[in-house]
Design an enzyme around this catalytic site. Structure first.
Site, PDB file in Angstrom:
ATOM      1  N   LEU A   4       0.867  -1.173   0.000  1.00 25.02           N
ATOM      2  CA  LEU A   4       0.000   0.000   0.000  1.00 25.02           C
ATOM      3  C   LEU A   4       0.907   1.227   0.000  1.00 25.02           C
ATOM      4  O   LEU A   4       1.776   1.358   0.871  1.00 25.02           O
ATOM      5  CB  LEU A   4      -0.913   0.005   1.224  1.00 25.02           C
ATOM      6  CG  LEU A   4      -1.971   1.123   1.291  1.00 25.02           C
ATOM      7  CD1 LEU A   4      -3.182   0.659   2.099  1.00 25.02           C
ATOM      8  CD2 LEU A   4      -1.450   2.431   1.861  1.00 25.02           C
ATOM      9  N   ASN A  85       4.319   7.554   2.340  1.00 25.12           N
ATOM     10  CA  ASN A  85       5.088   8.460   1.494  1.00 25.12           C
ATOM     11  C   ASN A  85       4.419   9.819   1.305  1.00 25.12           C
ATOM     12  O   ASN A  85       5.108  10.823   1.125  1.00 25.12           O
ATOM     13  CB  ASN A  85       5.302   7.759   0.142  1.00 25.12           C
ATOM     14  CG  ASN A  85       5.704   8.729  -0.936  1.00 25.12           C
ATOM     15  OD1 ASN A  85       6.848   9.181  -0.986  1.00 25.12           O
ATOM     16  ND2 ASN A  85       4.775   9.080  -1.812  1.00 25.12           N
ATOM     17  N   TYR A 150       7.229  21.870   8.378  1.00 26.65           N
ATOM     18  CA  TYR A 150       7.640  20.738   7.544  1.00 26.65           C
ATOM     19  C   TYR A 150       8.863  20.045   8.160  1.00 26.65           C
ATOM     20  O   TYR A 150       8.863  18.821   8.336  1.00 26.65           O
ATOM     21  CB  TYR A 150       7.957  21.212   6.119  1.00 26.65           C
ATOM     22  CG  TYR A 150       8.436  20.083   5.227  1.00 26.65           C
ATOM     23  CD1 TYR A 150       7.545  19.111   4.768  1.00 26.65           C
ATOM     24  CD2 TYR A 150       9.779  19.956   4.876  1.00 26.65           C
ATOM     25  CE1 TYR A 150       7.980  18.064   3.976  1.00 26.65           C
ATOM     26  CE2 TYR A 150      10.221  18.917   4.066  1.00 26.65           C
ATOM     27  CZ  TYR A 150       9.312  17.966   3.620  1.00 26.65           C
ATOM     28  OH  TYR A 150       9.746  16.921   2.828  1.00 26.65           O
ATOM     29  N   LYS A 154       9.058  16.198   9.739  1.00 24.64           N
ATOM     30  CA  LYS A 154       9.966  15.140   9.259  1.00 24.64           C
ATOM     31  C   LYS A 154      10.879  14.649  10.381  1.00 24.64           C
ATOM     32  O   LYS A 154      11.271  13.480  10.399  1.00 24.64           O
ATOM     33  CB  LYS A 154      10.770  15.642   8.056  1.00 24.64           C
ATOM     34  CG  LYS A 154       9.895  15.873   6.817  1.00 24.64           C
ATOM     35  CD  LYS A 154       9.147  14.618   6.399  1.00 24.64           C
ATOM     36  CE  LYS A 154       8.307  14.790   5.152  1.00 24.64           C
ATOM     37  NZ  LYS A 154       7.613  13.583   4.712  1.00 24.64           N
TER      38      LYS A 154
HETATM   39  N1  LIG Z   1      10.908  16.065  -3.603  1.00 23.49           N
HETATM   40  C1  LIG Z   1      11.722  16.402  -2.634  1.00 23.49           C
HETATM   41  O1  LIG Z   1      12.620  17.257  -2.798  1.00 23.49           O
HETATM   42  C2  LIG Z   1      11.594  15.712  -1.288  1.00 23.49           C
HETATM   43  C3  LIG Z   1      12.683  15.782  -0.411  1.00 23.49           C
HETATM   44  C4  LIG Z   1      12.580  15.149   0.827  1.00 23.49           C
HETATM   45  C5  LIG Z   1      11.435  14.475   1.166  1.00 23.49           C
HETATM   46  N2  LIG Z   1      10.387  14.414   0.294  1.00 23.49           N
HETATM   47  C6  LIG Z   1       9.175  13.691   0.724  1.00 23.49           C
HETATM   48  O2  LIG Z   1       8.838  12.725  -0.251  1.00 23.49           O
HETATM   49  C7  LIG Z   1       7.451  12.400  -0.120  1.00 23.49           C
HETATM   50  C8  LIG Z   1       6.827  12.338  -1.493  1.00 23.49           C
HETATM   51  O3  LIG Z   1       6.815  13.631  -2.068  1.00 23.49           O
HETATM   52  P1  LIG Z   1       7.275  13.923  -3.567  1.00 23.49           P
HETATM   53  O4  LIG Z   1       8.578  14.572  -3.504  1.00 23.49           O
HETATM   54  O5  LIG Z   1       7.107  12.690  -4.368  1.00 23.49           O
HETATM   55  O6  LIG Z   1       6.230  15.065  -3.954  1.00 23.49           O
HETATM   56  P2  LIG Z   1       4.952  15.059  -4.910  1.00 23.49           P
HETATM   57  O7  LIG Z   1       5.343  14.697  -6.302  1.00 23.49           O
HETATM   58  O8  LIG Z   1       4.299  16.380  -4.661  1.00 23.49           O
HETATM   59  O9  LIG Z   1       4.050  13.886  -4.340  1.00 23.49           O
HETATM   60  C9  LIG Z   1       3.322  14.020  -3.130  1.00 23.49           C
HETATM   61  C10 LIG Z   1       2.270  12.921  -3.059  1.00 23.49           C
HETATM   62  O10 LIG Z   1       1.556  13.071  -1.826  1.00 23.49           O
HETATM   63  C11 LIG Z   1       0.161  13.040  -2.120  1.00 23.49           C
HETATM   64  N3  LIG Z   1      -0.592  13.871  -1.193  1.00 23.49           N
HETATM   65  C12 LIG Z   1      -0.391  15.171  -0.869  1.00 23.49           C
HETATM   66  N4  LIG Z   1      -1.361  15.597  -0.052  1.00 23.49           N
HETATM   67  C13 LIG Z   1      -2.222  14.550   0.121  1.00 23.49           C
HETATM   68  C14 LIG Z   1      -3.436  14.373   0.814  1.00 23.49           C
HETATM   69  N5  LIG Z   1      -4.017  15.372   1.505  1.00 23.49           N
HETATM   70  N6  LIG Z   1      -4.042  13.164   0.783  1.00 23.49           N
HETATM   71  C15 LIG Z   1      -3.498  12.140   0.060  1.00 23.49           C
HETATM   72  N7  LIG Z   1      -2.352  12.253  -0.627  1.00 23.49           N
HETATM   73  C16 LIG Z   1      -1.727  13.442  -0.602  1.00 23.49           C
HETATM   74  C17 LIG Z   1       0.050  13.613  -3.541  1.00 23.49           C
HETATM   75  O11 LIG Z   1      -1.126  13.101  -4.189  1.00 23.49           O
HETATM   76  P3  LIG Z   1      -2.459  13.941  -4.532  1.00 23.49           P
HETATM   77  O12 LIG Z   1      -2.105  15.364  -4.754  1.00 23.49           O
HETATM   78  O13 LIG Z   1      -2.969  13.229  -5.743  1.00 23.49           O
HETATM   79  O14 LIG Z   1      -3.339  13.725  -3.362  1.00 23.49           O
HETATM   80  C18 LIG Z   1       1.283  13.012  -4.207  1.00 23.49           C
HETATM   81  O15 LIG Z   1       1.001  11.733  -4.702  1.00 23.49           O
HETATM   82  C19 LIG Z   1       6.846  13.465   0.797  1.00 23.49           C
HETATM   83  O16 LIG Z   1       6.633  12.924   2.073  1.00 23.49           O
HETATM   84  C20 LIG Z   1       7.919  14.542   0.843  1.00 23.49           C
HETATM   85  O17 LIG Z   1       7.896  15.268   2.041  1.00 23.49           O
HETATM   86  C21 LIG Z   1      10.447  15.018  -0.926  1.00 23.49           C
END
Ligand SMILES: NC(=O)c1ccc[n+]([C@@H]2O[C@H](COP(=O)([O-])OP(=O)(O)OC[C@H]3O[C@@H](n4cnc5c(N)ncnc54)[C@H](OP(=O)(O)O)[C@@H]3O)[C@@H](O)[C@H]2O)c1
Length: 260
Positions: A4, A85, A150, A154
């Site tokens: 999941l 995630n 944020y 984390k």
């Molecule tokens: N990209 C970076 O630089 C980075 C760095 C460190 C950590 N992270 C972490 O990596 C993880 C994934 O993020 P990402 O980088 O892949 O960003 P992303 O492309 O914006 O993806 C975020 C995902 O979370 C989902 N999401 C957001 N709000 C939600 C809600 N209220 N209910 C259900 N789903 C929700 C979004 O889906 P929907 O909008 O379709 O709901 C999307 O699938 C996050 O925890 C982020 O903090 C990212």
């Protein structure tokens, strides 16, 4: 094995889904963007011999994790791997940012992750087998002015995961905390981080190798998955440098202008 994945509609979550399907694993995709998840389901089911379930949920709704768990139970599915995630950030000075968005951030990044873990862990312990990937960030290692909540959320994920790793290891349940650095996904646009120097100074990783690194670390039962040398350096810096240097430096890198 059935995985999941929350936040499976884009970025790292989408990559976790592809990697798991490539290995022949079935999937439950969770996010709000139904169209994107249906498209991913079609792609993965046509490419691999796997079954993909799309379960739309808004994880900022406090009732969503319990509803999701109940739906999974009523379908008779057994979740072997949980990828917590989904997450996002709010960029700006705390005195000026929108509380509604911040409340949602706390709910998605911490409460939904915790509640889903709470719901799925007992079954894994009973079966003496399970895998949980908690997606934190390099932000977990120090306070982060201009993204204060944020970074704090984390840090919560990092500490929570490391404690659970210790509690659950004897029962065959693996908990890994992945701490990505800046990665090309929808994350930065969502957070409107246009003033951030961090993204100009640090290398920005591709999502696929970061997800693959986390996935492999999870299967190996590692406590931590630090996907790059630059993130390791950030972690070391935050650990060994005094925070009266680390915190202003983080503020500089975050690059937000002063209050209006
Ligand atoms: N990209 C970076 O630089 C980075 C760095 C460190 C950590 N992270 C972490 O990596 C993880 C994934 O993020 P990402 O980088 O892949 O960003 P992303 O492309 O914006 O993806 C975020 C995902 O979370 C989902 N999401 C957001 N709000 C939600 C809600 N209220 N209910 C259900 N789903 C929700 C979004 O889906 P929907 O909008 O379709 O709901 C999307 O699938 C996050 O925890 C982020 O903090 C990212």
């Amino acid at each position: 094995m059935l995985a999941l994945i929350t936040g499976a509609s884009s970025g790292l979550g989408l990559e976790f889904a592809k990697i798991h399907a490539e290995k022949g694993g079935d999937l439950i995709l969770v996010a709000r963007s139904v169209g994107k998840m249906e498209a991913l389901k079609t792609e993965l089911e046509s490419k691999y011999a796997v079954k993909v379930y799309v379960m739309p949920a808004d994880l900022s709704d406090p009732a969503a994790p319990d509803k999701l768990f109940a739906d999974v139970q009523s379908m008779g599915l057994q979740v072997d791997m949980l990828f917590n995630n989904a997450g996002f950030s709010v960029y700006g000075l705390f005195a000026e940012t929108d509380w509604k968005k911040e409340e949602e951030l706390l709910q998605v990044n911490m409460m939904a992750l915790t509640r889903l873990t709470k719901l799925f862990v007992p079954g894994m312990v009973e079966r003496r087998k399970g895998y949980i990937l908690q997606v934190a960030s390099n932000a977990a290692y120090q306070p982060g002015p201009t993204m204060a909540l944020y970074y704090a959320s984390k840090a919560f994920v990092y500490y929570f995961s490391s404690a659970l790793y210790n509690e659950l290891k004897p029962y065959g349940v693996h908990v890994t905390c992945l701490t990505p650095g800046p990665t090309h996904t929808g994350f930065q646009d969502r957070a409107e981080m246009h003033e951030s120097r961090l993204l100009k100074i640090l290398p920005v990783a591709k999502a696929e190798p970061v997800a693959r690194y986390g996935y492999k670390a999870l299967l190996k039962g590692k406590r931590m998955a630090i996907p790059s040398f630059s993130v390791l350096m950030l972690q070391m810096g935050s650990k060994y440098m005094p925070w009266n240097i680390v915190v202003p430096l983080t503020r500089y890198l975050q690059g937000h202008s002063d209050m209006k």
